[in-house]
Design an enzyme around this catalytic site. Structure first.
Site, PDB file in Angstrom:
ATOM      1  N   THR A 181      37.697  80.172  20.740  1.00 34.75           N
ATOM      2  CA  THR A 181      37.002  79.198  20.101  1.00 34.75           C
ATOM      3  C   THR A 181      35.775  79.900  19.770  1.00 34.75           C
ATOM      4  OG1 THR A 181      38.212  77.519  21.696  1.00 34.75           O
ATOM      5  CG2 THR A 181      36.137  76.865  20.601  1.00 34.75           C
ATOM      6  N   CYS A 207      35.490  73.523  23.995  1.00 36.69           N
ATOM      7  CA  CYS A 207      36.271  73.621  25.388  1.00 36.69           C
ATOM      8  C   CYS A 207      37.792  74.060  24.888  1.00 36.69           C
ATOM      9  CB  CYS A 207      36.265  72.317  26.189  1.00 36.69           C
ATOM     10  SG  CYS A 207      36.681  72.656  27.829  1.00 36.69           S
ATOM     11  N   CYS A 208      38.115  75.291  25.649  1.00 39.68           N
ATOM     12  CA  CYS A 208      39.578  75.720  25.475  1.00 39.68           C
ATOM     13  C   CYS A 208      39.822  76.315  26.551  1.00 39.68           C
ATOM     14  CB  CYS A 208      39.637  76.619  24.374  1.00 39.68           C
ATOM     15  SG  CYS A 208      38.636  78.248  24.330  1.00 39.68           S
ATOM     16  N   ALA A 209      41.051  76.986  26.654  1.00 39.58           N
ATOM     17  CA  ALA A 209      41.765  77.576  27.909  1.00 39.58           C
ATOM     18  C   ALA A 209      40.567  78.480  28.494  1.00 39.58           C
ATOM     19  CB  ALA A 209      42.656  77.970  27.521  1.00 39.58           C
TER      20      ALA A 209
END
Length: 101
Positions: free
Chosen positions: A14, A7-9
């Site tokens: 990712t 999970c990233c922005a």
């Protein structure tokens, strides 16, 4: 099959780490599914996966996401910034698998 989500922005940078993790899993003969999602998809994705790794850019969400993971018995951790930056897929994969047990 182990199921891991990152999970990233926004889910963009990712996705490259996901590719490296999948390549490492294939080379080791490990049956694993790895996906990347944006943080707005965290809660919807969590119930269907074994663990979540957060991109270093959203580590400020760790306490909140870890608490949500604990409710469902799902481990949540932050990817080491150096490993993330260097796209160390195998190392990140190993850490995720260790979390799952």
């Amino acid at each position: 099959m182990k199921k891991i989500f990152l999970c990233c922005a926004a889910g963009m940078s990712t996705s490259m780490v996901v590719s490296k993790m999948e390549k490492a899993a294939t080379e080791k003969g490990i049956d694993v599914k790895v996906i990347a999602v944006g943080m707005d998809e965290f809660e919807a994705t969590l119930p269907d996966y074994d663990c979540c790794l957060l991109g270093p850019q959203i580590k400020y969400k760790f306490a909140e996401f870890k608490a949500k993971g604990e409710v469902l018995g799902k481990p949540v951790a932050v990817i080491n910034a150096m490993d993330y930056g260097m796209m160390k897929g195998e190392k990140i994969l190993n850490e995720a698998l260790a979390m799952i047990g």
